[in-house]
Design an enzyme around this catalytic site. Structure first.
Site, PDB file in Angstrom:
ATOM      1  N   THR A 176       4.912   1.952   3.742  1.00 44.30           N
ATOM      2  CA  THR A 176       4.025   2.106   2.589  1.00 44.30           C
ATOM      3  C   THR A 176       4.826   2.600   1.389  1.00 44.30           C
ATOM      4  O   THR A 176       5.809   3.312   1.562  1.00 44.30           O
ATOM      5  CB  THR A 176       2.934   3.148   2.956  1.00 44.30           C
ATOM      6  OG1 THR A 176       2.070   2.545   3.905  1.00 44.30           O
ATOM      7  CG2 THR A 176       2.132   3.598   1.750  1.00 44.30           C
ATOM      8  N   GLY A 228       2.945   7.308   6.250  1.00 49.45           N
ATOM      9  CA  GLY A 228       3.034   7.687   7.659  1.00 49.45           C
ATOM     10  C   GLY A 228       1.820   7.191   8.418  1.00 49.45           C
ATOM     11  O   GLY A 228       1.068   6.351   7.928  1.00 49.45           O
TER      12      GLY A 228
HETATM   13  N1  ASP Z   1      -0.223   5.304   5.912  1.00 51.29           N
HETATM   14  C1  ASP Z   1      -0.271   3.879   6.101  1.00 51.29           C
HETATM   15  C2  ASP Z   1      -1.502   3.525   6.867  1.00 51.29           C
HETATM   16  O1  ASP Z   1      -1.791   4.180   7.850  1.00 51.29           O
HETATM   17  C3  ASP Z   1       0.902   3.334   6.774  1.00 51.29           C
HETATM   18  C4  ASP Z   1       2.208   3.729   6.195  1.00 51.29           C
HETATM   19  O2  ASP Z   1       2.330   4.745   5.532  1.00 51.29           O
HETATM   20  O3  ASP Z   1       3.168   2.964   6.388  1.00 51.29           O
HETATM   21  O4  ASP Z   1      -2.136   2.554   6.521  1.00 51.29           O
END
Ligand code: ASP
Length: 311
Positions: A176, A228
């Site tokens: 992300t 995360g």
């Molecule tokens: N936080 C994001 C989600 O759970 C994923 C990520 O941070 O890569 O959609």
């Protein structure tokens, strides 16, 4: 007489927190550097923090290295479903889109929601219709899919059930993207954009685009973007948790570290966080092996893969 306080601009971006493998280090560093450069051009030209975070995030959405825009993880049905939020600390206006499948730059759609709608959040077809009506072209879902992700989904779906559990291990990609900025007028803003998690159920929304979870901005507290494993972060409303503690007088770096401790201790979560306040004091932390980050101030231009690589 109203005094205008002039601040030094600061821009901090992240490109996900996880065990970024050595062979992907260069691509991540290049991506966050490009993003910070684009956002900095806005701030240097006396642009707003809001524009700066949008431009920085667009660069990372367009970069297939990251789990945002084209190149994102595929959901269980083999589709890209994107979420993004942008928030303006000066006005508390926010704009979010969730589960969009035909928008290459969801942060642009989120920004339109912020600027041109009385609403704060749109999902799915409604979000796409809104985007199109506000001049954002729609694309085919296939245009957002790349072979690497088709292969990754195939591997996960053909794996044993025990391997599937590991989808939430910190070694699994969390790419992300996000940005926080303060501009010369002392206004702050934050933006976060994601393709979510690999093999997610259709319609699943994570923390990234939810106000106070993956993104938050208030001039009176802080601008925050997290990354995360989304479900634990949502349960703690972590971005707002961190912003409130900055408002109580704590230093952003201390709060970044505390947020990661809290995430781990309370819900056994993992991820990363970037934040700054209207005075330009910033902090970032991750409890994963690595997090791609880049920072730009009038005197610093740095990028790294770990908090400790900051000098
Ligand atoms: N936080 C994001 C989600 O759970 C994923 C990520 O941070 O890569 O959609």
């Amino acid at each position: 007489v109203r005094l205008t306080v002039k601040s030094e601009p600061v821009l901090l971006v992240h490109g996900g927190a996880w065990a970024i493998p050595d062979d992907m280090v260069e691509a991540h560093l290049k991506g966050v550097r490009n993003a910070v450069a684009a956002g900095w051009r806005v701030l240097e030209g006396s642009g707003s923090a809001l524009d700066a975070v949008e431009e920085a995030v667009v660069i990372m959405e367009d970069d297939e290295t990251f789990d945002a825009g084209r190149g994102s993880f595929l959901n269980r049905e083999g589709k890209v479903q994107l979420d993004a939020l942008v928030m303006d600390g000066a006005t508390l206006r926010a704009g979010g889109v969730g589960c969009v499948e035909h928008v290459a730059n969801p942060v642009r759609a989120a920004r339109k929601v912020l600027s041109e709608s009385p609403h704060v959040y749109f999902v799915a077809e409604g979000a796409e219709k809104f985007a199109q009506e506000h001049g954002i072209p729609l694309c085919r879902n296939e245009d957002l899919i790349i072979p690497r992700e088709v292969e990754r989904l195939r591997e996960v779906q053909s794996g044993a059930p025990t391997e599937k559990q590991d989808l939430f291990a910190p070694t699994i990609s969390h790419d992300t993207v996000g940005a926080v900025a303060v501009d010369a007028s002392g206004n702050i803003a934050a933006a976060t954009s994601t393709g979510g998690t690999l093999n997610k159920a259709p319609g699943r929304l994570g923390d990234s685009s939810l106000i106070g979870c993956g993104c938050y901005a208030d001039n009176q507290s802080a601008a925050v973007s997290t990354t995360g494993w989304g479900e634990p972060i949502m349960k703690l409303v972590l971005a707002k948790w961190a912003a409130d503690r900055v408002a109580s007088g704590n230093l952003p770096q201390w709060i970044a570290d505390e947020a990661m401790n809290y995430l781990k201790k309370r819900v056994n979560g993992h991820g990363g966080i970037i934040l700054l306040d209207a005075q330009g004091r910033f902090g970032f932390a991750h409890n994963t092996p690595r997090m791609a980050w880049a920072l730009r101030t009038t005197s610093q231009d740095q990028a790294g893969l770990q908090r400790s690589s900051m000098v």
